[in-house]
Design a protein around this motif. Structure first.
Motif, PDB file in Angstrom:
ATOM      1  N   THR A 131      10.961  31.021  16.857  1.00 41.33           N
ATOM      2  CA  THR A 131      10.811  32.253  17.345  1.00 41.33           C
ATOM      3  C   THR A 131      12.249  32.706  17.956  1.00 41.33           C
ATOM      4  O   THR A 131      12.867  31.708  18.566  1.00 41.33           O
ATOM      5  CB  THR A 131       9.811  32.329  18.429  1.00 41.33           C
ATOM      6  N   ASP A 132      12.735  33.939  17.828  1.00 37.04           N
ATOM      7  CA  ASP A 132      13.940  34.251  18.382  1.00 37.04           C
ATOM      8  C   ASP A 132      13.579  34.916  19.856  1.00 37.04           C
ATOM      9  O   ASP A 132      12.965  35.634  20.114  1.00 37.04           O
ATOM     10  CB  ASP A 132      14.541  35.323  17.656  1.00 37.04           C
ATOM     11  N   THR A 133      13.835  33.807  20.973  1.00 38.73           N
ATOM     12  CA  THR A 133      13.568  33.844  22.236  1.00 38.73           C
ATOM     13  C   THR A 133      14.314  35.351  22.626  1.00 38.73           C
ATOM     14  O   THR A 133      13.500  36.190  23.526  1.00 38.73           O
ATOM     15  CB  THR A 133      14.253  32.942  23.092  1.00 38.73           C
ATOM     16  N   ALA A 134      15.579  35.709  22.521  1.00 40.23           N
ATOM     17  CA  ALA A 134      16.104  36.890  22.895  1.00 40.23           C
ATOM     18  C   ALA A 134      15.612  37.868  22.152  1.00 40.23           C
ATOM     19  O   ALA A 134      15.250  39.089  23.237  1.00 40.23           O
ATOM     20  CB  ALA A 134      17.849  36.805  22.649  1.00 40.23           C
ATOM     21  N   PHE A 135      15.257  38.228  21.183  1.00 38.10           N
ATOM     22  CA  PHE A 135      14.653  39.297  20.593  1.00 38.10           C
ATOM     23  C   PHE A 135      13.112  39.430  21.198  1.00 38.10           C
ATOM     24  O   PHE A 135      12.615  40.514  21.644  1.00 38.10           O
ATOM     25  CB  PHE A 135      14.476  39.216  19.185  1.00 38.10           C
TER      26      PHE A 135
END
Length: 607
Positions: A131-135
């Motif tokens: 999972t892309d944390t920033a996105f």
């Protein structure tokens, strides 16, 4: 001014997400424009670096993926260490639910991908695990509840687990032709990092030097350096700031104020650095460059796929594309939701206060945004093949669908189930009662400051002198109220100290005891409390009897209950005109917040 405002906007989570979207679109447009040749040639540009007999020979694309992105995973590792040491993973009850949810959020998507596309290319299952944390957090800020701090912490913890597992998978599954000698050097570098932490080395330069050696050894070993970045971040110690270190830094700055010279200034800088853990300092330095430069550059290098000449149609007709979409959109939603529900049913923990099931479902949907880690795995698993193009298209489709699905779930949760917030309460409950509360100042004062305090708290208002600054600035325009919130898990003497203050109140000496307890925070044993009582002139026989009076204990517990109802979870927590203050709580910040309330009558006297 405009450039500064734009920079500040990009530093927010929603701004960083919009920047990534913009860079991704730029990469797609560039790769499908008449200038597409320039795009390909740019990332194929060879860059050679020789260090003695070692040679690092990679093109620009690999320097971004295998070099700069190590900083991204290093920052993730720093955040994991912070959460484990002093954050949301510190307590077992806080970490088990997101731990189970994050683990199933990796396993279920992989199984979904294999079920849909495993017969075509089983090697690509790693694309859907991350999972892309920033996105994720950026889109949450855009489509989630207006107030979602508690949900954000839950999802951040979950994504930390997710990232850790995903990086482990990258390092183990997608590393080939491992060379033993450089690998041993990398392991030795990890050992040195561990020793630096054990030795409580406070300077950041030794850690940085060892991390550079670790990266080089990992690249030479043939192991993907993302795992080195994550492990290095985990080994950099994070500790809570100690009051003694802050006082030492304050003393050094006083020396500089009295004698402004270069040597004294250097001592002040060193003292300030030593008061903050090396983990927090490195994280603060790297966070903005990583989010504003490294990750967008990675998106520019990896999201530009040429969809002309029927490539888009081929991708949409590929089972790989829809395996990735199903794994990210469906697998993440099911895995995270099932893991959360199962952990709660097994009584391993509970949802954070203020977070409802609809918000969890919405967050689980957003976890299907796998952009950064997913694109990295595409580069490793497919290496520029048509299957890699199909997987990249699937990632982009999943990103859009996950955001839309999350928005829809949040909307339904708000409209149908009343989940307008996923945060702690912000209103002081109950309101200030001069007949019950401990109040300094006029009942008709324009402003009310309520502080939930703990007599062992080194940063509460009396301990720092901040309360005196507020009263000096506002005079009789502010009244100051204190309530008890003894944090017994970290401050074992705080509860009895609170009872002692209430016992002093029965003899009309609450504020004298309040000041004395803060002035002697290292002396809060029962015998010390009796000595403090004697020093301020209390009747010790009556004091001893009151210390055992259940009514006083109930009084302290009532303050704790009001803290829970008001959203206070730590000390100091301040309520300004009846509304919980979030963010820094230094005197200058609180003064500015109170003065801002003067321009909004609706916020005044809400106490």
């Amino acid at each position: 001014m405009a450039a500064r405002a734009l920079t500040e906007r990009l530093r927010t989570e929603s701004g960083a997400a919009l920047l990534l979207v913009g860079v991704t679109l730029l990469a797609l447009v560039w790769a499908n424009s008449p200038l597409s040749g320039w795009y390909e040639h740019l990332w194929e540009l060879p860059i050679h670096v020789d260090v003695g007999d070692l040679r690092f020979d990679m093109d620009l694309h690999h320097w971004v993926n295998d070099g700069l992105m190590v900083l991204f995973f290093f920052v993730v590792g720093l955040e994991v260490r912070q959460e484990l040491a002093i954050g949301s993973l510190r307590k077992r009850s806080q970490r088990l639910v997101p731990l189970v949810a994050g683990t199933l959020g990796v396993i279920v998507p992989a199984l979904v991908f294999l079920a849909v596309a495993g017969h075509a290319d089983p090697h690509g299952w790693g694309v859907v695990v991350g999972t892309d944390t920033a996105f994720l957090l950026g889109v949450l800020a855009l489509v989630g509840p207006t107030m979602s701090s508690q949900l954000r912490v839950f999802l951040l913890t979950l994504s930390v687990v997710d990232d850790f597992l995903a990086v482990g998978i990258i390092g183990v599954v997608y590393s080939e032709d491992v060379r033993v000698a450089p690998l041993l050097v990398a392991l030795a570098a990890l050992g040195v990092l561990w020793l630096l932490g054990r030795m409580r080395e406070w300077r950041s330069s030794p850690y940085v030097l060892v991390v550079v050696v670790l990266w080089g050894a990992t690249v030479q070993a043939g192991v993907h350096p993302s795992i080195a970045g994550m492990l290095a971040g985990l080994l950099v110690p994070a500790v809570a700031t100690r009051r003694d270190d802050v006082l030492q830094a304050k003393s050094l700055f006083r020396d500089y104020w009295q004698s402004p010279s270069a040597s004294v200034a250097r001592n002040a800088r060193v003292g300030l650095a030593r008061s903050i853990s090396v983990n927090h300092r490195l994280h603060d330095v790297l966070r903005s460059p990583v989010s504003l430069v490294v990750v967008p550059l990675f998106a520019l290098a990896n999201a530009g796929i040429d969809l002309r000449g029927g490539a888009l149609g081929d991708a949409l007709g590929s089972v790989i594309t829809w395996g990735v979409v199903a794994g990210l959109v469906v697998g993440k939603l099911v895995g995270v939701s099932l893991g959360t529900w199962g952990a709660i049913r097994a009584r391993l923990g509970a949802l954070p206060d203020g977070v409802g099931p609809g918000s969890v479902l919405g967050g689980a949907a957003l976890s299907g945004i796998g952009f950064t880690v997913s694109l990295l795995v595409v580069d490793l698993a497919f290496d520029g093949t048509p299957a890699g193009q199909a997987a990249t298209v699937g990632i982009l489709i999943a990103m859009v669908l996950s955001a839309l699905l999350g928005w829809a779930i949040f909307t339904v949760a708000r409209v149908r189930y009343g989940e307008a917030s996923a945060d702690l309460p912000v209103t002081l409950t109950p309101a200030v009662d001069p007949g019950r509360d401990h109040v300094k100042g006029d009942d008709d004062a324009a402003h009310t400051v309520v502080e939930y305090l703990d007599f062992e708290c080194p940063f509460c208002a009396r301990a720092t002198g901040m309360g005196a600054e507020l009263r000096e600035h506002f005079g009789d325009r502010v009244r100051y109220v204190v309530r008890h919130l003894p944090l017994e898990d970290v401050h074992p003497h705080a509860y009895l100290a609170a009872v002692a203050a209430e016992a002093a109140e029965r003899q009309g000496r609450f504020w004298e005891m309040h000041d004395r307890l803060f002035a002697h925070q290292s002396r809060l044993e029962p015998d010390d409390l009796r000595q403090h009582a004697a020093e301020i002139g209390l009747d010790l026989g009556r004091f001893d009897a009151d210390m055992s009076d259940e009514a006083l204990h109930a009084r302290v517990r009532a303050d704790e209950a009001s803290a829970t109802a008001s959203g206070a979870r730590g000390t100091p927590t301040f309520f300004l005109d009846g509304v919980r203050h979030r963010g820094p709580h230094d005197a200058r910040t609180l003064i500015a917040a109170l003065e801002a309330n003067e321009d909004d009558p609706a916020l005044r006297r809400r106490s």
